[in-house]
Design an enzyme around this catalytic site. Sequence first.
Site, PDB file in Angstrom:
ATOM      1  N   ASP A   1       6.716  -7.586 -18.373  1.00 38.22           N
ATOM      2  CA  ASP A   1       7.058  -7.191 -16.999  1.00 38.22           C
ATOM      3  C   ASP A   1       5.892  -7.516 -16.076  1.00 38.22           C
ATOM      4  OD1 ASP A   1       7.781  -6.040 -14.626  1.00 38.22           O
ATOM      5  OD2 ASP A   1       8.239  -4.073 -15.453  1.00 38.22           O
TER       6      ASP A   1
ATOM      7  N   HIS B   1       7.029  -5.318 -11.794  1.00 38.43           N
ATOM      8  CA  HIS B   1       6.709  -3.939 -11.419  1.00 38.43           C
ATOM      9  C   HIS B   1       5.212  -3.695 -11.584  1.00 38.43           C
ATOM     10  CE1 HIS B   1      11.000  -3.906 -12.662  1.00 38.43           C
ATOM     11  NE2 HIS B   1      11.102  -3.236 -11.524  1.00 38.43           N
TER      12      HIS B   1
ATOM     13  N   SER C   1      14.028  -1.652  -7.559  1.00 41.43           N
ATOM     14  CA  SER C   1      13.140  -0.885  -8.421  1.00 41.43           C
ATOM     15  C   SER C   1      11.686  -0.927  -7.958  1.00 41.43           C
ATOM     16  CB  SER C   1      13.239  -1.390  -9.861  1.00 41.43           C
ATOM     17  OG  SER C   1      13.055  -2.792  -9.915  1.00 41.43           O
TER      18      SER C   1
END
Length: 476
Positions: A439, A442, A196
Site C-alpha cells: 500500500d 494510504h 479512503s
Amino acid sequence: MKLHAINEGKAQVLTRRSTSSKILAHLIALTLILTILPLYYPYIRYILEKPTPLASHSNDLLHVQSTTTLSRQHPVYRGHLLPATRENEAGQKVVAKRGKGKRGRREVVLKPPGGGGNKSCDLYSGEWVENPKGAYYTNETCWAIQEHQNCMKFGRPDQDFLKWRWKPNDCELQEFDPVEFLEMVRGKSLAFVGDSVARNHMQSLICLLSRVAYPNDVSNSSDLNFKQYEYPEYNFTMSIFWSPYLVNTERTDRRDITQPFKLYLDEFDESWTSKIEDFNYVIISAGQWFFRPTMFYSGRHVIGCLYCSESNIRHRSSTFSYRRAWRTAFRAINSLKNFKGIVFLRSFVPSHFEGGRWDKGGDCVRTRPFKSNESVMEDYSLEMYKTQLQEYKFGEREARKKGIKVALMDMTQVMQLRPDGHPSRYGHLPSQNVTMANDCVHWCLPGPIDTWNDFLMELMKREDGRGLANSLVCID
C-alpha cells in the site's frame, strides 16, 4: 532631637505604606491567578501531561527511540536572543546582519513565524526537517486507526518516518494544538467527504485530538464510510461521507467493486452536495479512484471510457474524467443559494510506487523523506495536478462573482517528498492474502499525514483572521 523624631516617624509611616502596598499588590495578583487559572486549566493540564516521544510497547509494536539531532529553527523558538531590530519606512521590522566579503552590513526584513494567520508566508515551499519529538500518539493510545494504516502493529521495522516536521522556507508552521483547535470549532461541525484518503485524514485528526478529548460515536450507520462523531464537551461534531468521484456514480456490478463504475460527469453527487450548505468550511479533494476502470456519461449518453474492452467506445484518459468531475463539483458549490462559508481545495496527493505498478510488484520501501531538489512530479501525477489547478482557477473565479470564498490547500509537493510514509507491506499480517500487498497510497498512523492538520489549523486562522473557525466539510 525633635526633628530627628519627626523624620523617624515619617520613615515609619512610609515603611508601613510600602508594606501595605506590597501586600495589596500580592492580594491582587493572587486574586487574578485564582480567577484566570480555572479558565486555562484544560490547556495547562495538556501542557503538563503532553506525551513524551514514543517509548517501547508490547511485542507487536515498534520500539521507537528518540534521535539527538535537531534541525536549525528560527532563533526565537530556540530561546536565543535576536539582534536589535528596528522598523523601516515601510513599517517592517528589520535587523542588521554582517554581509560576506565586501558587502559590509545589510538590513534583512524579519518575517514572522506562521501559526497566527500570517498570510505573507508561502506554507508550501519548504523542506521536511528532523523532529526528535516524533509522534504524539500511538496505536495503543488512539482507537481510530484502521488495520491497513496500522504500520506499528504489523511490525514496520524502522521508525524514522515519525521524526520529521514540515518547515516552510520563510516562517514556522505551528504544530497542531488540540486544545486550541477544539476551542476554534466549539459549537461547530466538521465533515470529511470522499474516499479512503479522506477517511485517513479524519482518523489522523481524531488521533491528534485524543490527546485531550475522545468523541462519542453518534452515527446512524455502522458503515465506516458514513460516520459521525461528537465531542460533547465542545459541542463539536465530525462526520465523513463517501464520494470518491465527486459526481454521481453507479456500479456496473453491485457485488464486485473491481468492475467498472459509471460516472455521470455532469450530475451532482447529492450525498454531499445536498448537505454542505449549512457548513462554513469545505475542504474538497479527489484523486486515486480516477485510475480505475470507468464508463463516462454526459446527458445520460456514453461519451467514453477508461480501461474498457469495448472497441466502439472512445477511450479517454484519467485527466478527462478528472477535469469534468472538478468542473461539476465547482458548479454544485457555486449553485448553493445560502452557502456563506469557505471552500479549501486539497490538491492531488501522489502515491509512491517504485519498481513496478501497484499490481506488478511496486513498493515504497524508503525510510527518509526526499529533499526538495531530489524529487519532482512527472507523468500522470503532474498531469492530474495541473488539471486540478486549472479547474480550481475557473471555479474560484466563478465563486468570487457569487461571493463564495475558495482557497487552495496545496499538499501535492509537500507529500511528493514523503515516499517513506506509506504502509507498504505493513498494513496487514504477513500471512494474510490481500489484493494489494503493498500500500503506497494510504498513510501510516501516526505518520506524515498528521501534518495535514498543522496546515488545516493555519489555513483556518488565515481565513478567519483571529483563528475563530466555524464548521468544516472536507470532500475528497
